[in-house]
Design a protein around this motif. Structure first.
Motif, PDB file in Angstrom:
ATOM      1  N   THR A 241       2.668  -2.687   7.141  1.00 55.67           N
ATOM      2  CA  THR A 241       1.727  -3.513   6.393  1.00 55.67           C
ATOM      3  C   THR A 241       1.649  -4.904   7.002  1.00 55.67           C
ATOM      4  OG1 THR A 241       2.313  -2.292   4.399  1.00 55.67           O
ATOM      5  CG2 THR A 241       1.151  -4.368   4.098  1.00 55.67           C
TER       6      THR A 241
ATOM      7  N   ALA B 231      -6.152   0.294   5.475  1.00 54.49           N
ATOM      8  CA  ALA B 231      -5.086   0.986   4.742  1.00 54.49           C
ATOM      9  C   ALA B 231      -5.507   2.413   4.427  1.00 54.49           C
ATOM     10  CB  ALA B 231      -4.750   0.221   3.464  1.00 54.49           C
ATOM     11  N   ALA B 232      -6.773   2.576   4.047  1.00 50.43           N
ATOM     12  CA  ALA B 232      -7.256   3.937   3.737  1.00 50.43           C
ATOM     13  C   ALA B 232      -7.209   4.810   4.988  1.00 50.43           C
ATOM     14  CB  ALA B 232      -8.677   3.871   3.185  1.00 50.43           C
TER      15      ALA B 232
ATOM     16  N   PHE C 146       0.860  -1.192   0.000  1.00 50.00           N
ATOM     17  CA  PHE C 146       0.000   0.000   0.000  1.00 50.00           C
ATOM     18  C   PHE C 146       0.888   1.231   0.000  1.00 50.00           C
ATOM     19  CE2 PHE C 146      -2.558  -3.336   1.894  1.00 50.00           C
ATOM     20  CZ  PHE C 146      -3.779  -3.182   1.242  1.00 50.00           C
TER      21      PHE C 146
ATOM     22  N   GLU D 135      -8.399  -3.076   2.996  1.00 53.27           N
ATOM     23  CA  GLU D 135      -8.679  -1.865   2.211  1.00 53.27           C
ATOM     24  C   GLU D 135      -9.114  -0.720   3.114  1.00 53.27           C
ATOM     25  OE1 GLU D 135     -11.464  -2.433  -1.070  1.00 53.27           O
ATOM     26  OE2 GLU D 135     -10.264  -4.204  -1.612  1.00 53.27           O
ATOM     27  N   ASN D 136     -10.054  -1.013   4.026  1.00 52.36           N
ATOM     28  CA  ASN D 136     -10.541   0.045   4.903  1.00 52.36           C
ATOM     29  C   ASN D 136      -9.452   0.548   5.841  1.00 52.36           C
ATOM     30  OD1 ASN D 136     -13.230   0.398   4.054  1.00 52.36           O
ATOM     31  ND2 ASN D 136     -13.848  -1.467   5.109  1.00 52.36           N
TER      32      ASN D 136
ATOM     33  N   PRO E 177      -9.698  -8.941   2.631  1.00 53.00           N
ATOM     34  CA  PRO E 177      -9.500  -7.800   1.718  1.00 53.00           C
ATOM     35  C   PRO E 177     -10.296  -6.563   2.131  1.00 53.00           C
ATOM     36  CG  PRO E 177      -9.761  -9.833   0.472  1.00 53.00           C
ATOM     37  CD  PRO E 177     -10.055 -10.174   1.904  1.00 53.00           C
ATOM     38  N   GLU E 178     -11.524  -6.770   2.574  1.00 50.42           N
ATOM     39  CA  GLU E 178     -12.354  -5.647   3.044  1.00 50.42           C
ATOM     40  C   GLU E 178     -11.663  -4.921   4.204  1.00 50.42           C
ATOM     41  OE1 GLU E 178     -16.067  -7.083   4.763  1.00 50.42           O
ATOM     42  OE2 GLU E 178     -16.024  -5.439   6.233  1.00 50.42           O
TER      43      GLU E 178
END
Lengths: 335, 335
Positions: free
Chosen positions: A123, A292-293, A115, A289-290, A285-286
């Protein structure tokens, strides 16, 4: 490259782990067979569950066998490969060994996504275990609602710091419990928890009575013992207990003598639910993604406690059980 | 009609309830004020929670005060009314007193629906407490799936018999636990449970190992103590425990010394959830409609254990805690 360093389990510990429970030394690396590759370990994750892996208690994976390499989550770089689809230089993470090099057929390892703006340690440290544990353990198990009071034990640890910050993002009032003024200051000042109880200097129950006189809606439980008891006594009607860990009991040699709270659970209509991050693998993955954002936007801070050198694996793990880590505990195995 | 008979609480019981804990006698009935009516009690429901009502333990209603009439669920007929909207002859049920006549302003009482083919005792006995408890405690709290193994303690009791039959309607394999061969035969032969363990003659754990070697998906818990412990040890991964009652502990004078099972809950990802039927009051009509239809079609059998005469209220209640009831325990107070 024909030898590696590794930790092997010498005997099952009785109570707290000690040096004689393990053997640390060098050993030869076998030639790669077809379908295998050699992984150079960059980081080893040190986690409370490792004490469980080497016990003969009921647990969610088969216990580490005597003489076998110690199990742990790792991230590494493929140095040589005889496995189709695994190129040299690939970064893999997953279940590995306390070793600087691992010969693997890929079982338990997957490619670690990169990311922008996040280091490998961030990470790996966040997404391999503590992130999904915090994410699903809070959102799925406890279903936090805006305005509710969330109490997080081990608040400055790898999981706790994320739980509390996600709780804040969801509008909860978040009270951490941590050991010592430095950790408590970190939790409130850096992570934005509303309050933090230093269990080493105050009575947790009395502090909760002050901070949450109406009681606790959600308890994210990682510690067991008197801290859990103090929070359980103060749960509100229809409260939820996300049962993530019981670190104070992992080294225990006694029988189960903690209060059961069956009465409290019934009368207050509580939900107590156990979970393990791996139950949610299909939804990782959900979570990644959240999270990392949130990390990229600065809404989620993850503090790592990075130790150096494989020789320090055991002493670092021991620190975990006495609360001497400050943040997610990682060991940098090779540069 | 100027006097009534009533039971009043004389002192808080220590351990099991005894006669001296109550006073039973006649007393004058006050004149009705505007907004009040006189209810002639037809049936009194005797339920495990009544032991809790007279204790000073944490509970879901304020404890019955010393000197006050004993609390219980009743159904009765309005004999005189000075309350608008409440006609003489109306049948009302809800929270009342251990008495043959009650002066009320209607608080806690609602009209009891009549269902063709169901007697007043069946309708009151089933729908006032045990029916909604069984219905929501199984369907909502435990979410049973076809093919799962459901274990029901106090299987021949008011709640247990309904839980097991709804479990069968949902496709579960249902194992009851009850005391004595007569109750066990009723549970399997009349109610259609797949099996029943007589806890008075066999070891519950060993019997479960035989009957459910792969473990238990759902435990409907009403009893506490060694029976609960035996089932908890045999819960399957992702199992659910619907915590409805702990009757063996209602008379207890000891501290909470039951095993906590925190470890089991965590490692097997169990959900333990407490509830009280009253939490579902807004959904009672759904439960009543479905259960009445099952009763009318013969899919749901409800056995009542109907005792006669208000003077026997205490001895009947005592029978409940020693398992000497056989079905939902009711007292016919007036004809």
């Amino acid at each position: 490259m024909s030898t590696r360093h590794a930790w092997r389990l010498a005997r099952r510990p009785a109570g707290s782990i000690v040096a004689d429970d393990f053997r640390f030394g060098s050993e030869s690396i076998p030639e790669l067979s077809d379908g295998q590759f050699l992984l150079r370990v960059r980081y080893l994750s040190l986690d409370p569950a490792q004490r469980v892996f080497i016990s003969d208690q009921e647990q969610f994976l088969p216990p580490v066998e005597l003489g076998a390499p110690m199990r742990g989550l790792v991230v590494g770089i493929v140095e040589r490969s005889k496995k189709e689809g695994i190129a040299e230089g690939t970064i893999l993470s997953g279940v590995g060994e306390w070793a600087d090099y691992i010969v693997s057929d890929g079982t338990g390892l997957t490619e670690l996504a990169a990311f922008p703006g996040l280091s490998l340690a961030e990470t790996f440290g966040t997404f391999s275990l503590v992130g999904p544990t915090a994410y699903f353990g809070l959102l799925d198990i406890a279903n936090p609602q805006s305005g509710e009071t969330l109490v997080v034990s081990a608040a400055a640890g790898g999981v706790g710091q994320i739980v509390g910050q996600i709780g804040k993002l969801k509008g909860c009032r978040v009270i951490g419990i941590a050991g010592g003024p430095e950790k408590c200051a970190f939790v409130t000042e850096q992570l934005g928890f509303d309050a933090c109880i230093d269990y080493k200097s105050v009575d947790v129950g009395e502090a909760l009575d002050q901070l949450a006189p109406e009681g606790v809606d959600i308890y994210f439980e990682q510690v067991g013992g008197p801290i859990r008891n103090a929070v359980m006594e103060r749960m509100k009607m229809f409260g939820r207990v996300s049962l993530c860990g019981i670190i104070s009991e992992y080294n225990a040699t006694d029988a189960d003598t903690q209060p059961s709270f069956w009465w409290t659970i019934m009368m207050r209509r509580l939900t107590v639910r156990g979970f393990i991050f791996d139950d949610y693998r299909t939804r990782f993955p959900e979570a990644m993604e959240n999270m990392a954002a949130w990390m990229q936007s600065g809404d989620l801070t993850t503090r790592q406690d990075i130790r150096q050198g494989l020789a320090n694996a055991l002493s670092s793990l021991q620190d975990l059980y006495s609360g001497r880590n400050f943040g997610k505990l990682l060991l940098e195995v090779t540069p």
